[in-house]
Design a protein around this motif. Structure first.
Motif, mmCIF file in Angstrom:
data_model
loop_
_atom_site.group_PDB
_atom_site.id
_atom_site.type_symbol
_atom_site.label_atom_id
_atom_site.label_comp_id
_atom_site.label_asym_id
_atom_site.label_seq_id
_atom_site.Cartn_x
_atom_site.Cartn_y
_atom_site.Cartn_z
ATOM 1 N N ASN A 30 31.170 28.714 41.448
ATOM 2 C CA ASN A 30 32.067 29.358 40.944
ATOM 3 C C ASN A 30 31.651 30.858 40.631
ATOM 4 O O ASN A 30 32.318 31.811 41.120
ATOM 5 C CB ASN A 30 32.838 28.908 39.689
ATOM 6 C CG ASN A 30 33.729 27.698 40.022
ATOM 7 O OD1 ASN A 30 33.954 27.411 41.136
ATOM 8 N ND2 ASN A 30 33.752 27.122 38.870
ATOM 9 N N THR A 31 30.399 31.056 40.312
ATOM 10 C CA THR A 31 29.878 32.322 40.325
ATOM 11 C C THR A 31 29.887 33.056 41.360
ATOM 12 O O THR A 31 29.906 34.121 41.650
ATOM 13 C CB THR A 31 28.481 32.320 39.321
ATOM 14 O OG1 THR A 31 28.742 31.801 38.136
ATOM 15 C CG2 THR A 31 28.085 33.869 39.260
ATOM 16 N N LYS A 87 31.332 32.578 44.281
ATOM 17 C CA LYS A 87 32.513 32.691 44.861
ATOM 18 C C LYS A 87 33.214 34.144 44.182
ATOM 19 O O LYS A 87 33.964 35.180 44.730
ATOM 20 C CB LYS A 87 33.593 31.751 44.718
ATOM 21 C CG LYS A 87 33.240 30.563 45.602
ATOM 22 C CD LYS A 87 34.118 29.389 45.257
ATOM 23 C CE LYS A 87 33.948 28.071 46.039
ATOM 24 N NZ LYS A 87 34.861 26.933 45.865
ATOM 25 N N THR A 88 33.119 34.183 42.884
ATOM 26 C CA THR A 88 33.579 35.324 42.158
ATOM 27 C C THR A 88 32.917 36.528 42.365
ATOM 28 O O THR A 88 33.267 37.439 42.813
ATOM 29 C CB THR A 88 33.226 35.143 40.439
ATOM 30 O OG1 THR A 88 34.031 34.097 40.163
ATOM 31 C CG2 THR A 88 33.819 36.200 39.731
ATOM 32 N N TYR A 89 31.564 36.491 42.756
ATOM 33 C CA TYR A 89 30.548 37.710 43.086
ATOM 34 C C TYR A 89 30.752 38.221 44.441
ATOM 35 O O TYR A 89 30.998 39.325 44.519
ATOM 36 C CB TYR A 89 29.109 37.445 42.918
ATOM 37 C CG TYR A 89 28.331 37.558 41.427
ATOM 38 C CD1 TYR A 89 29.331 37.224 40.371
ATOM 39 C CD2 TYR A 89 27.102 37.902 41.218
ATOM 40 C CE1 TYR A 89 28.681 37.307 39.023
ATOM 41 C CE2 TYR A 89 26.542 37.902 39.981
ATOM 42 C CZ TYR A 89 27.285 37.782 38.881
ATOM 43 O OH TYR A 89 26.690 37.875 37.569
ATOM 44 N N ALA A 115 33.801 37.761 46.092
ATOM 45 C CA ALA A 115 34.906 38.450 45.924
ATOM 46 C C ALA A 115 35.080 39.830 45.458
ATOM 47 O O ALA A 115 35.453 40.734 46.147
ATOM 48 C CB ALA A 115 36.046 37.558 45.483
ATOM 49 N N LEU A 116 34.448 39.726 44.299
ATOM 50 C CA LEU A 116 34.560 41.141 43.654
ATOM 51 C C LEU A 116 33.684 42.393 44.388
ATOM 52 O O LEU A 116 33.945 43.398 44.263
ATOM 53 C CB LEU A 116 34.032 40.854 42.431
ATOM 54 C CG LEU A 116 34.873 40.048 41.246
ATOM 55 C CD1 LEU A 116 34.158 40.074 39.925
ATOM 56 C CD2 LEU A 116 36.389 40.870 41.073
ATOM 57 N N SER A 131 37.365 41.218 31.181
ATOM 58 C CA SER A 131 36.749 39.960 31.853
ATOM 59 C C SER A 131 36.531 40.488 33.210
ATOM 60 O O SER A 131 35.270 40.365 33.613
ATOM 61 C CB SER A 131 37.275 38.876 31.704
ATOM 62 O OG SER A 131 36.656 37.696 32.430
ATOM 63 N N TYR A 132 37.679 40.760 33.835
ATOM 64 C CA TYR A 132 37.522 41.233 35.421
ATOM 65 C C TYR A 132 36.532 42.504 35.599
ATOM 66 O O TYR A 132 35.877 42.560 36.410
ATOM 67 C CB TYR A 132 39.119 41.697 35.884
ATOM 68 C CG TYR A 132 38.966 41.749 37.259
ATOM 69 C CD1 TYR A 132 39.413 40.742 38.225
ATOM 70 C CD2 TYR A 132 38.584 43.196 37.883
ATOM 71 C CE1 TYR A 132 39.522 41.165 39.598
ATOM 72 C CE2 TYR A 132 38.604 43.505 39.312
ATOM 73 C CZ TYR A 132 39.039 42.265 40.193
ATOM 74 O OH TYR A 132 39.084 42.558 41.571
ATOM 75 N N GLN A 180 33.082 41.229 35.072
ATOM 76 C CA GLN A 180 32.512 40.221 36.259
ATOM 77 C C GLN A 180 32.280 41.487 37.542
ATOM 78 O O GLN A 180 31.420 41.188 38.265
ATOM 79 C CB GLN A 180 33.527 39.394 36.695
ATOM 80 C CG GLN A 180 33.506 38.387 35.723
ATOM 81 C CD GLN A 180 34.335 37.231 35.901
ATOM 82 O OE1 GLN A 180 35.636 37.374 36.512
ATOM 83 N NE2 GLN A 180 33.949 35.791 35.886
ATOM 84 N N SER A 188 28.839 41.887 39.587
ATOM 85 C CA SER A 188 28.711 41.694 40.983
ATOM 86 C C SER A 188 28.088 42.886 41.626
ATOM 87 O O SER A 188 27.270 42.625 42.760
ATOM 88 C CB SER A 188 30.010 41.181 41.788
ATOM 89 O OG SER A 188 30.858 42.569 41.482
#
Length: 225
Positions: free
Chosen positions: A57-58, A60-62, A64-65, A101-102, A105, A109
């Protein structure tokens, strides 16, 4: 005189920092079909994420951001972007009313690329992070909890609720519980690979143990509880 604390994090840049996590298959990102005008995550970024073994999940988040960041500066080379560019991008996110939070993150990233991939420590430490808001949770009273548990007739659902409440489990920790994790001889519940990839123990109450034994006799689970 006194005690000095030394952050040795950057002495071990090549050491995987999340050894308990499964290996992330980053090939999915490489094989994606994207617009020819869309700037994809640099290959070295994916390789470093793979080496560090971040949670899926981390990763994918990294990705994408960070892609959102580099596509904000479509006409610039990633390595030419500086701290002011990061600040301007964060101001843009604030204007877009992104959550704290966004924003945090997004910063993580971006820092990952410059500090982990390019090995440029401290370059973006002066970027102001939004202060975390501390809000008091809505806490149910003992009477409300008791009423809720008594209103549930399904044995499995009652075990789920009581495990979450009594043992303080997270949803994912509950899902991954196995039969052997219930250590009745020591009245403990073992949580394997919890938040942050860490194991821990939680207390097992006698009333919960009684309920779990009823559940086991009825459902006869084989591995996962």
């Amino acid at each position: 005189k006194g005690v000095a604390y030394i952050n040795t994090h950057y002495f071990y840049t090549n050491k995987p920092i999340h050894e308990g996590n499964e290996v992330m298959d980053v090939d999915w990102f490489r094989k994606r079909t994207v617009s020819p005008y869309y700037k994809v995550c640099p290959e070295e970024y994916l390789e470093k994420l793979e080496l560090k073994r971040y949670a899926n999940n981390t990763v994918k988040t990294y990705v994408a951001l960070f892609e959102a960041f580099i596509n904000y500066y479509k006409d610039n080379e990633v390595k030419d972007l500086d701290e002011n560019d990061v600040r301007n991008y964060l101001k843009y996110l604030i204007q877009q009313k992104k959550s704290d939070s966004y924003l945090n993150q997004a910063i993580n990233s971006i820092k990952f690329y410059y500090e982990m991939v390019l090995e440029m420590p401290n370059r973006f430490y002066s970027v102001e992070r939004p202060q975390k808001k501390f809000t008091l949770p809505t806490v149910l009273s003992v009477e409300e909890i008791t009423s809720m548990l008594k209103s549930v007739e399904n044995l499995k659902h009652k075990c789920i609720l009581q495990l979450l409440y009594s043992a303080g489990l997270r949803r994912n920790e509950l899902i991954n519980l196995t039969i052997k994790d219930i250590e009745s001889s020591r009245m403990l519940i073992k949580i394997v690979d919890g938040k942050g990839g860490k194991d821990r123990y939680s207390l097992l109450s006698s009333s919960l143990l009684k309920l779990l034994r009823e559940y086991y006799k009825k459902y006869r689970p084989h591995n996962y509880l």
